[in-house]
Each structure stands twice: as C-alpha cells, then as structure tokens.
Design a protein around this motif. Structure first.
Motif, PDB file in Angstrom:
ATOM      1  N   ALA A 191      30.148  42.566  35.338  1.00 56.06           N
ATOM      2  CA  ALA A 191      30.604  42.815  34.155  1.00 56.06           C
ATOM      3  C   ALA A 191      30.778  44.331  34.087  1.00 56.06           C
ATOM      4  CB  ALA A 191      29.913  42.443  32.905  1.00 56.06           C
ATOM      5  N   LEU A 192      29.909  45.172  34.600  1.00 57.91           N
ATOM      6  CA  LEU A 192      29.734  46.679  34.802  1.00 57.91           C
ATOM      7  C   LEU A 192      31.010  47.136  35.899  1.00 57.91           C
ATOM      8  CD1 LEU A 192      26.012  47.533  34.588  1.00 57.91           C
ATOM      9  CD2 LEU A 192      27.663  47.344  32.629  1.00 57.91           C
ATOM     10  N   LEU A 193      30.847  46.271  36.850  1.00 52.54           N
ATOM     11  CA  LEU A 193      32.230  46.694  37.847  1.00 52.54           C
ATOM     12  C   LEU A 193      33.438  46.278  37.363  1.00 52.54           C
ATOM     13  CD1 LEU A 193      31.201  45.143  41.289  1.00 52.54           C
ATOM     14  CD2 LEU A 193      31.841  47.295  40.759  1.00 52.54           C
ATOM     15  N   TYR A 194      33.475  45.403  36.357  1.00 46.12           N
ATOM     16  CA  TYR A 194      34.905  45.404  35.632  1.00 46.12           C
ATOM     17  C   TYR A 194      35.247  46.618  34.574  1.00 46.12           C
ATOM     18  CZ  TYR A 194      36.148  40.635  37.030  1.00 46.12           C
ATOM     19  OH  TYR A 194      36.612  39.318  37.600  1.00 46.12           O
ATOM     20  N   LEU A 195      34.098  46.926  34.022  1.00 44.86           N
ATOM     21  CA  LEU A 195      34.104  48.227  33.147  1.00 44.86           C
ATOM     22  C   LEU A 195      34.603  49.466  33.885  1.00 44.86           C
ATOM     23  CD1 LEU A 195      33.704  49.579  30.270  1.00 44.86           C
ATOM     24  CD2 LEU A 195      31.309  49.720  30.894  1.00 44.86           C
ATOM     25  N   LEU A 196      34.007  49.603  35.171  1.00 44.41           N
ATOM     26  CA  LEU A 196      34.270  50.718  36.195  1.00 44.41           C
ATOM     27  C   LEU A 196      35.788  50.603  36.599  1.00 44.41           C
ATOM     28  CD1 LEU A 196      33.600  53.150  37.972  1.00 44.41           C
ATOM     29  CD2 LEU A 196      33.005  51.469  39.794  1.00 44.41           C
ATOM     30  N   ALA A 197      36.155  49.395  36.859  1.00 40.14           N
ATOM     31  CA  ALA A 197      37.792  49.177  37.280  1.00 40.14           C
ATOM     32  C   ALA A 197      38.484  49.433  35.962  1.00 40.14           C
ATOM     33  CB  ALA A 197      37.901  47.815  37.813  1.00 40.14           C
ATOM     34  N   GLY A 198      38.321  48.991  34.907  1.00 39.41           N
ATOM     35  CA  GLY A 198      39.079  49.160  33.755  1.00 39.41           C
ATOM     36  C   GLY A 198      39.076  50.456  33.187  1.00 39.41           C
ATOM     37  N   SER A 199      38.042  51.377  33.305  1.00 35.90           N
ATOM     38  CA  SER A 199      38.075  52.692  32.805  1.00 35.90           C
ATOM     39  C   SER A 199      38.842  53.367  33.899  1.00 35.90           C
ATOM     40  CB  SER A 199      36.606  53.118  32.806  1.00 35.90           C
ATOM     41  OG  SER A 199      36.047  52.404  31.699  1.00 35.90           O
ATOM     42  N   TYR A 200      38.571  53.205  35.220  1.00 35.45           N
ATOM     43  CA  TYR A 200      39.288  54.049  36.239  1.00 35.45           C
ATOM     44  C   TYR A 200      40.824  54.029  36.024  1.00 35.45           C
ATOM     45  CZ  TYR A 200      41.631  55.949  40.518  1.00 35.45           C
ATOM     46  OH  TYR A 200      42.498  56.298  41.116  1.00 35.45           O
ATOM     47  N   GLU A 201      41.240  52.638  35.755  1.00 34.13           N
ATOM     48  CA  GLU A 201      42.632  52.344  35.668  1.00 34.13           C
ATOM     49  C   GLU A 201      43.105  53.084  34.407  1.00 34.13           C
ATOM     50  OE1 GLU A 201      45.815  50.046  37.456  1.00 34.13           O
ATOM     51  OE2 GLU A 201      43.999  51.294  38.005  1.00 34.13           O
ATOM     52  N   ALA A 258      33.265  35.301  35.697  1.00 33.63           N
ATOM     53  CA  ALA A 258      33.190  36.350  36.471  1.00 33.63           C
ATOM     54  C   ALA A 258      34.515  36.515  37.572  1.00 33.63           C
ATOM     55  CB  ALA A 258      32.039  36.516  37.344  1.00 33.63           C
ATOM     56  N   PHE A 259      34.978  35.310  37.997  1.00 28.14           N
ATOM     57  CA  PHE A 259      36.208  35.134  38.748  1.00 28.14           C
ATOM     58  C   PHE A 259      37.509  35.364  38.030  1.00 28.14           C
ATOM     59  CE2 PHE A 259      38.664  32.628  42.076  1.00 28.14           C
ATOM     60  CZ  PHE A 259      38.956  33.620  42.891  1.00 28.14           C
ATOM     61  N   GLY A 260      37.496  34.526  36.783  1.00 26.07           N
ATOM     62  CA  GLY A 260      38.779  34.497  36.235  1.00 26.07           C
ATOM     63  C   GLY A 260      39.603  35.866  35.800  1.00 26.07           C
ATOM     64  N   PRO A 261      38.846  36.686  35.380  1.00 26.73           N
ATOM     65  CA  PRO A 261      39.594  38.059  34.894  1.00 26.73           C
ATOM     66  C   PRO A 261      40.439  38.725  36.042  1.00 26.73           C
ATOM     67  CG  PRO A 261      37.318  37.836  33.961  1.00 26.73           C
ATOM     68  CD  PRO A 261      37.447  36.627  34.785  1.00 26.73           C
ATOM     69  N   VAL A 262      39.588  38.919  37.197  1.00 27.28           N
ATOM     70  CA  VAL A 262      40.228  39.533  38.286  1.00 27.28           C
ATOM     71  C   VAL A 262      41.687  38.793  38.689  1.00 27.28           C
ATOM     72  CG1 VAL A 262      39.275  38.379  40.198  1.00 27.28           C
ATOM     73  CG2 VAL A 262      40.105  40.908  40.471  1.00 27.28           C
ATOM     74  N   LEU A 263      41.776  37.691  38.503  1.00 27.48           N
ATOM     75  CA  LEU A 263      42.864  36.864  38.975  1.00 27.48           C
ATOM     76  C   LEU A 263      43.810  37.093  37.617  1.00 27.48           C
ATOM     77  CD1 LEU A 263      41.869  33.344  40.243  1.00 27.48           C
ATOM     78  CD2 LEU A 263      42.699  35.385  41.507  1.00 27.48           C
ATOM     79  N   LEU A 264      43.415  37.169  36.371  1.00 26.44           N
ATOM     80  CA  LEU A 264      44.534  37.354  35.354  1.00 26.44           C
ATOM     81  C   LEU A 264      44.959  38.741  35.485  1.00 26.44           C
ATOM     82  CD1 LEU A 264      42.332  35.868  32.325  1.00 26.44           C
ATOM     83  CD2 LEU A 264      44.346  34.655  33.466  1.00 26.44           C
ATOM     84  N   LEU A 279      39.057  44.932  30.801  1.00 28.68           N
ATOM     85  CA  LEU A 279      37.893  45.390  29.542  1.00 28.68           C
ATOM     86  C   LEU A 279      37.424  44.225  28.720  1.00 28.68           C
ATOM     87  CD1 LEU A 279      39.076  48.777  28.981  1.00 28.68           C
ATOM     88  CD2 LEU A 279      37.252  48.246  30.567  1.00 28.68           C
ATOM     89  N   ALA A 280      38.386  43.465  28.261  1.00 31.77           N
ATOM     90  CA  ALA A 280      38.251  42.443  27.363  1.00 31.77           C
ATOM     91  C   ALA A 280      37.601  41.139  28.031  1.00 31.77           C
ATOM     92  CB  ALA A 280      39.214  41.961  26.441  1.00 31.77           C
ATOM     93  N   ALA A 281      38.285  40.442  29.013  1.00 29.21           N
ATOM     94  CA  ALA A 281      37.604  39.284  29.572  1.00 29.21           C
ATOM     95  C   ALA A 281      36.584  39.570  30.810  1.00 29.21           C
ATOM     96  CB  ALA A 281      39.021  38.432  30.215  1.00 29.21           C
ATOM     97  N   GLY A 282      36.940  40.682  31.378  1.00 34.47           N
ATOM     98  CA  GLY A 282      36.026  40.929  32.674  1.00 34.47           C
ATOM     99  C   GLY A 282      34.715  41.693  32.201  1.00 34.47           C
TER     100      GLY A 282
END
Length: 392
Positions: free
Chosen positions: A153-163, A224-230, A186-189
């Motif tokens: 989840a923290l990795l998703y935060l990193l990716a969403g914030s960088y984007e 964990a896997f769904g949000p990256v595909l979305l 950010l929301a799903a991930g």
C-alpha cells in the motif's frame, strides 16, 4: 517526541481530514468541478486521515517505535498546504505555478511520511514481528499476513504521489498522465488496501470476533493486485476487465468478512455501523465499476461510482473507525452523543443513496437532496470530533 505527542499530531490530521470532508461536500453542493472534488475527497479527506492513524498504528503493528518521531510534525504543513494549493488551482484554472508548488509540497510531505515509516520497519518489512501478545496467539497468522501487504500500500502511495508531481511539475510520468489513473492508485491502491490490511488487525479486536482466514487470504492479494491493473489499463481492454473483476472480489470479500465479524460479535458500538455502511457502499461501487469494464460508462455513472467508493466505502469506513477511536459520547459540547453519531452516519449513507439514484435516473432534484444530506452529515461528523478533542 513522545507517544503522547504523536497522538496529538494524529488528532490534528484527523480534524483536518474532517474539515476537508466538509469542504468536499460543500463543493459538491454548489457544483464545483469534479477535479476539485477528487482532490478534496482523496488527497484531503481520505489520505490525511490515513496519515494521522498510520503514524500510530503501523509502527506498533510491526513491533517498532516511530523513527524519526518528528515526522508527523514535519509532514503536516507540507501535505495540508500542498493539497490546498492543488485545490485552489483546480478552482481558478491556474496559474500553473500554484499547481506545481502544490504538487512539490505534497510530494515532499509524502516523502517524509514514507521515509519515516519505512525506516521504522526497515528490519521487519515482511511484518513477521507483529507485537501480538500471547493472549491473542491465534491471531498471529492473520496479523503477519496483513502486515505483509502494508508495504505494498505504501508503494502505491509512492507511485501515486510521484505521478501527481510528474503531472503538475512536468516530469516523466509512469502512466499516461491521466489524472483518474492517479486517483485509482491512491484510492484503491493505498487507501482501500490499508483498510483491508489494517482492518483485519483492528476490526477483529474491536468486535472481539475472529474473521474467516480463507476470506482474508483472498482479499489481501486481490486488493494488492487489482489497483495496478485498473490504473494501467483504465477504461479499456481485457487487462482492465481483469483488474475490475479482481478488485470486485477484494471488496466483496472484505464486505463478507466484516459482515461475518459483525454477526459473530455481541458488541454494537456506533462506529461499527459506519464500517458496515461503508462495506455495503463498497460492494455497490465495485459492481458499478465492473460494469464499466464491460460497457460504456456515462459521466453520471462515473460520478456515482466515485462517490460510492470514496465517500461510501472509504469515507463511511473512516468515519466508523474514527468514532471507535474517538467516542462521541465523551464530548462535552451540546449534542455530542452516540445518537448524534448514528444520525450522522445515517445522513451520509442516506444522502449517498439519494445521489446514486439521482445519477442513475438523471434526476437533478434527487441528486441535490442527496448532496445536502451528505453535507449535513459531514458537518455533524466534524462537530463531534471537535467536541471530543475539545474535551481531551
């Protein structure tokens, strides 16, 4: 900085989150742009609540103490001001430097947050050490499994914030520079996956019941896997359809898990009803979302999907958990009580239902009634938190 001080800063994040909720519902009521609503709802309301509680919960769940313990104080002005700049720019349509400053401040604040938490748990990233006592030894397998998904989840935060920084600051983007992709990261991930992972530790203890382990082992990997595909294939192709199905499995599995916990528990505290309403909203939200993967979404249905997931699933869950951490009945201001809290939950849930019906049927009057109800419910929620914090 002592644990008491960390708790004090956590309350500041919580109250700012509640104020962003009020601003979001007022913005929806007067018809401000959708982009403004996304920033207020996800960056302002949802993520600031997550920041505040994560500083307290994640180190303790990994059997560690927050290091450096000044991180909440350093981050607070960065993300609050950064979010405010992004919101202001979305309202005025410029100038571009306001967006850029907001994105940079947001990114800096998230860097402080991630840096502090990851440094704190650096020697226990899998979460094998859970601080689960001998009296709860039967909970350790689920606690370890849940811990393992928190870094994701923290990795998703990193990716969403960088984007976010890339879109507003002119850096190379990870995806297509399409803001709804960031919202899904950010929301799903981040937010939804943390609700699953932290929820499977918190909620069984709140309810004094045990969740079905088989459901937990399905929900966490799917979440964990769904949000990256979305985010990667938003609104197109088989991979997007697969992501929508996987995320639907995660949310429905979580809702079933919480429903079982609720039925097994003898406790009936007011916050539990908020979490229950959130789980139900999440099911409706993902079912509507999966229909987008196999059909053509309209703008009104996209708005219904957004509000069901962010105000319903994430929002009502956050409100329910907040009422558990900060019981309304201890507030000394007039009207602070569990009954008022229950009314606030019912008002937000009812207003959300009105809006969804209005969006689906394209009935403007029903939508406006729903927005007024959610605005009133948000005011009540913020008032009850202020009453509790004023007492403390």
């Amino acid at each position: 900085m002592t644990a008491t001080t960390v708790s004090r800063w956590a309350r500041r994040y919580v109250i700012v989150s509640a104020l962003f909720l009020v601003f979001w519902q007022s913005a929806a009521l007067v018809g401000l742009p959708q982009q403004t609503g996304v920033l207020l709802g996800i960056y302002g309301f949802v993520l600031h609540m997550i920041f505040g509680k994560a500083y307290s919960l994640i180190p303790s769940y990994f059997n560690r103490q927050l290091t450096p313990d000044s991180a909440p104080m350093i981050q607070f002005p960065l993300t609050v001001v950064g979010t405010s700049c992004l919101i202001g720019a979305s309202l005025t349509g410029g100038p571009n430097w306001v967006e850029s400053v907001g994105a940079i401040l947001w990114g800096a604040g998230v860097a402080v947050f991630l840096g502090a938490l990851l440094w704190t748990i650096r020697d226990n990233l899998t979460g094998r050490e859970t601080a689960t006592g001998q009296s709860n030894v039967d909970r350790r397998p689920i606690d370890r499994l849940a811990n393992g998904f928190i870094p994701v989840a923290l990795l998703y935060l990193l990716a969403g914030s960088y984007e976010t920084v890339a879109i507003y600051g002119g850096l190379p983007t990870l995806f297509d520079g399409y803001f709804p992709q960031v919202a899904h990261l950010l929301a799903a991930g981040t937010a939804a996956l943390l609700i699953f992972a932290l929820g499977f530790r918190l909620l069984p203890r709140f309810l004094v019941a045990s969740p079905p382990r088989s459901l937990v082992t399905v929900v966490l990997p799917a979440g964990a896997f769904g949000p990256v595909l979305l985010a990667s294939y938003l609104y197109g192709g088989r991979w997007f359809q697969l992501g929508a199905i996987i995320e639907t499995i995660a949310v429905i599995g979580y809702a079933l898990t919480y429903g079982i916990l609720f039925m097994r528990s003898e406790r009936r505290r007011v916050g539990f009803y908020g979490v229950l309403a959130g789980a139900g909203s999440g099911v409706l939200g993902v079912l509507l979302g999966v229909s987008f993967a196999f059909g053509q979404p309209t703008s009104s249905l996209v708005r219904a999907h957004f509000r069901l997931n962010v105000l319903g699933f994430l929002g009502l869950t956050i409100i329910g958990i907040a009422y558990q951490f900060y019981p309304p009945a201890i507030g000394t201001l007039r009207g602070a009580s569990d009954r008022t809290a229950l009314v606030s939950i019912a008002t937000i849930a009812g207003g959300l239902l009105f809006q969804v019906i209005g969006f689906i049927g394209q009935i403007s009057f029903v939508i406006q009634v729903g927005k007024l109800l959610t605005f009133i419910g948000a005011l009540m929620y913020a008032y009850l938190l202020i009453a509790v914090f004023q007492t403390r």
